[in-house]
Design an enzyme around this catalytic site. Sequence first.
Site, PDB file in Angstrom:
ATOM      1  N   THR B  45       0.831  -1.206   0.000  1.00 50.41           N
ATOM      2  CA  THR B  45       0.000   0.000   0.000  1.00 50.41           C
ATOM      3  C   THR B  45       0.870   1.262   0.000  1.00 50.41           C
ATOM      4  OG1 THR B  45      -1.728  -1.174   1.191  1.00 50.41           O
ATOM      5  CG2 THR B  45      -1.810   1.224   1.274  1.00 50.41           C
ATOM      6  N   HIS B  48       1.777   2.192  -3.418  1.00 52.07           N
ATOM      7  CA  HIS B  48       0.696   2.920  -4.104  1.00 52.07           C
ATOM      8  C   HIS B  48       0.705   4.394  -3.688  1.00 52.07           C
ATOM      9  CE1 HIS B  48      -1.137  -0.650  -5.804  1.00 52.07           C
ATOM     10  NE2 HIS B  48      -1.140  -1.235  -4.630  1.00 52.07           N
TER      11      HIS B  48
END
Lengths: 351, 351, 351, 351
Positions: B45, B48
Amino acid sequence: MPSTSMQAIMKPAPAPGAELRQVPVPEIGPRDVLIRVRAASICGTDLHIYSWDRWAQRRLRPPLVFGHEFCGHVERIGDEVQGLKPGEFVSAEMHVSCGLCYQCRTGQSHICQYVRIIGIDADGCFAEFVKIPATNVWKIDPAIPVEYAAILDPLGNAVHTVLAGDIAGMSVAITGAGPIGLFSIAIAKACGGGPVFVTEPHPYRQKLAVKMGADHVIDPTSTDAVAEVLSHTSGTGVDVVLEMSGHPDALRQGFQMLRRGGRISLLGIPAKPLEIDLANDVIFKGAIVQGINGRRVFDTWYKMQALLKSGALKLDPLITDRMPLADFDRGIQMLLSGDASKILLYPNGSA
Amino acid sequence: MPSTSMQAIMKPAPAPGAELRQVPVPEIGPRDVLIRVRAASICGTDLHIYSWDRWAQRRLRPPLVFGHEFCGHVERIGDEVQGLKPGEFVSAEMHVSCGLCYQCRTGQSHICQYVRIIGIDADGCFAEFVKIPATNVWKIDPAIPVEYAAILDPLGNAVHTVLAGDIAGMSVAITGAGPIGLFSIAIAKACGGGPVFVTEPHPYRQKLAVKMGADHVIDPTSTDAVAEVLSHTSGTGVDVVLEMSGHPDALRQGFQMLRRGGRISLLGIPAKPLEIDLANDVIFKGAIVQGINGRRVFDTWYKMQALLKSGALKLDPLITDRMPLADFDRGIQMLLSGDASKILLYPNGSA
Amino acid sequence: MPSTSMQAIMKPAPAPGAELRQVPVPEIGPRDVLIRVRAASICGTDLHIYSWDRWAQRRLRPPLVFGHEFCGHVERIGDEVQGLKPGEFVSAEMHVSCGLCYQCRTGQSHICQYVRIIGIDADGCFAEFVKIPATNVWKIDPAIPVEYAAILDPLGNAVHTVLAGDIAGMSVAITGAGPIGLFSIAIAKACGGGPVFVTEPHPYRQKLAVKMGADHVIDPTSTDAVAEVLSHTSGTGVDVVLEMSGHPDALRQGFQMLRRGGRISLLGIPAKPLEIDLANDVIFKGAIVQGINGRRVFDTWYKMQALLKSGALKLDPLITDRMPLADFDRGIQMLLSGDASKILLYPNGSA
Amino acid sequence: MPSTSMQAIMKPAPAPGAELRQVPVPEIGPRDVLIRVRAASICGTDLHIYSWDRWAQRRLRPPLVFGHEFCGHVERIGDEVQGLKPGEFVSAEMHVSCGLCYQCRTGQSHICQYVRIIGIDADGCFAEFVKIPATNVWKIDPAIPVEYAAILDPLGNAVHTVLAGDIAGMSVAITGAGPIGLFSIAIAKACGGGPVFVTEPHPYRQKLAVKMGADHVIDPTSTDAVAEVLSHTSGTGVDVVLEMSGHPDALRQGFQMLRRGGRISLLGIPAKPLEIDLANDVIFKGAIVQGINGRRVFDTWYKMQALLKSGALKLDPLITDRMPLADFDRGIQMLLSGDASKILLYPNGSA
């Protein structure tokens, strides 16, 4: 002396349509039972067979007597059959499992790897007599009306779907009000579920949904079904979705109206692969998606029997027509028009 | 006297990249805990967020200190905090639930409708200190190594996924050998699962899969993964599929290698909606599909702790690099290249 | 040409003891299988039969060949048998279910209302040959050692008990370290359970418990077992208790060391009714108490096979002696003394 | 300006009886809610408190305002309370859990190790006002009648018990027709259970059992209850037993009328340990025995709300009397005589 031939509805060759023919009464083996059909019922699958669609073309090997929903009386039993005798009133689980695969050996014979279905892979019940392996026969409790006894197969699909997870005290959305969707309304209500939302575009079926006890019947062609369900559930969504249509829109709406952590049970068969937003509709939601096939043998049957005996299920509104076996074509046409639900056929007279 | 500023990795503005900045130490409220971060770990994550992809653009509101995997020592507690004291070694559940929604009030706070995630929706742990609500803090058993304590968050994802259904005595396919897929191999084996099949195209990860105990590592770009799994399971398919990639091909293969009646648990996030053959891969199969999100609070944590204390999980091969917080950029680049698994950052010195 | 008589251990009459006799080889029916016994194992139940205790007097109808734990090779199959052929290496589920009762028709044949047990209600496996209904035969994977194949019946009891609820990441107390208790230690550990506490007064069994992987072995005659378990679980108690002794003290301690909301699975058979403090030990605790009987057919067998194939179960320490069938009396005496665990008998030579 | 004193039913000292007294209105903390009691209901536990039996002597520390079943309107909220405002119609979960123990942190706060019960361990609701922690308050849906809102606590016990396992399509025996047993009849029927057998010796309660929908009401003092249930279930026994009496005979009969593999849920509290035939009634049977305590927070409350809103539960026959708070003594006497079921008290006037 028993007759050796009988009337039957046949698919004589790989082409659309069906014919009433005179065929030999089935011969039974030592572990089979011959049943005199009292009443049979037409399933959506029979429409596929009649219309000879792509699924039917790939699966069936005519000539075939079809039909797989029925009740009747034991006519004759094979030499090794135990626990059954002539005259008994019975129905049958029409999925014949292999008994040898992993699923069969672990109590999941309803998803046997090598299942054969009577009425699809072998001669079925649209006839005066049908042959059934003894272990598939189900004795019907005398408290259960004949008309209900003829539709235990699809009712079992519905019972299996509704009871595939918790339902009491839970909100439920049913997408599609064909016969199994309609049965599911009554079952969900009888088992403490509710409110029950039903999405269905066809007006005839909407009316039946109301009769079966739906709390909210939504026409998804004129109303935002997802918004409607969310507005009645404080924005949380429903606890349980029962997908009964196989329609792509209904499926997508079903996923969207499900609450986080809810259960969506899929019985309707989509005609082809379809796009799913797994990230938002399944993963982030922590959803549980269940594929539902057939009925648990005989767990579902026992539960269905208890529900019927208690009087909790009022199914009469769904039995919309009754006719002799010979009028089969007329029944098919009524179902194709959408203005009928369950139609009963009487191969041995007297509806 | 405690310092009032600290080093932190920040996303200062809505754009790619991140910066090491000096920022104020968080102020805590009466029910919060301030934790001195001992070690933090970089999650997919975080890549991202760093790359500022579409998901990040929609979700984040910079400026933000990110990072959500860590362990550390309690520095200070709010006035109303019970059961914690300075110096204790802790980690934390970073999903902060609302406490008021249906899910929170029924023991499913891991899928809270209004969840906020520390490190995504509030300042996170790539810093010397992090502020955590006391009820989210998890005390770490002294038997658990510091390096493992820093990765409890993703390990918890894996434990939650593997144990979301039966696993002992069951065959397992894991599609995707990123860190959570790799953890899942070790967990599945430690919990009696096996054989464990892993599909993964990247050679570096294939090697790690072997180290973690996979019985069969399959490169789906060169081998028919479905055929391979079927051939090792008598044609029946595996009992359990754990989908860890979010990749459309892996998902489709996962569904196809699942046995009838099996469980497929989805953790990997597909980038967009994708086509699923629900009829054949879910419905006729009687499959159970589970969306997996986060970790159960604190059910998963207790189980994870027990598994770690028993010594059953050997995770060292996955901790491929260690570096000071300031070297964050280098860590990101290594992960983007694919030749690293878990990288630990040390904001307060001494790896 | 096959011989028509064979050696067998018989209970010739309703009295203590047993004899080695020459008896006819069993004749098989069309759905039976004749198996040449490779190795058999003595069960605690066989000691009851030998000693002719009250249970045996009520249940058995001599003359009878007893024994119900074994493996062997298919010698001959009945005319209607499918899926088996001579030479195959097999064991068998010795509980023969009726196939017609509620339990049999709902996937619970292990608790059939009319079960008959081979070796108790019909001639068993302490002989050169044994006759088994084909549907009860279990093919043994070639990866499984012969010695393990001979003890699948009791190992299955243990697998069924351990896996009757969640075990991974859970603390476990096993009360009683007879063979099934000892198997359960290995299974619980292999399935991610732990720490595993074992209470057992007999020193020989205490040593075996350590060998099988118990984390804490407690002598309840010298230590307060409940206090000991509570002290290692922060006063909370264990998640799972597996009761393997049938002893009143062990049962009471088991209930007391269980945490609120925990599971206690009862396999050991108390000799008579006993006093239970249901209010404090079950009701206020929200405990789940499970009666465990036999093994799930064949769910338990599949899981057991997978656990054995994975190499997770090391059972060798429990196979404490091997001898020809003729030395049966000696084996019985060793077991009665308490200084043996599983003893293998070889009716066809070559241990 | 609000009054500072109020009427309350008190146990002023450790002795039998209770008194109506004028006491201060409770002061609330920042996370508490003060509720003006609209209606309260007398529980069997209140009879124990009144009579000052052995349990009460050990547990209570007078002076104490007792009572724990009620509904009312929010009068005032603490500074930190969210999601509630004055005037809202509410009830409350009276079990106040610690929030820190294993059970509280894993969604099982209804069996918290350190639970305190309002009305037993702290001042309760037999008063004009009662103080409740905000997180324990439950908002009542406007569709639910006031009289039902006052008895959600015991109704929740019944919902929790009935729904602690499958109930739809299952036969049920309820041993004991006190209020919770009587509620359970209605709930079991509303959730698709049946036939429902009830054993109860008291004629007044037998009549209420019939009104609530029991299919068979059996007087176990004049009829062989076990034989009766077996005769109506083909000798198999019932799927589910709900033990609501705590009486040794009822418990033993409950175990004996349970089918193999069935569930028996124990809510009634035996006065002391009692003899159970674990071998025959639990182990060989493969029975599942559940201890039931309180209600799941708030899972049970949501389900109860849904069942009430659907109109499926008709509870009026059980609310046998209504009176002002001051007539408490008369209510107690009626309950002790056995000729009443639920009695409502109105501390703020107007029944």
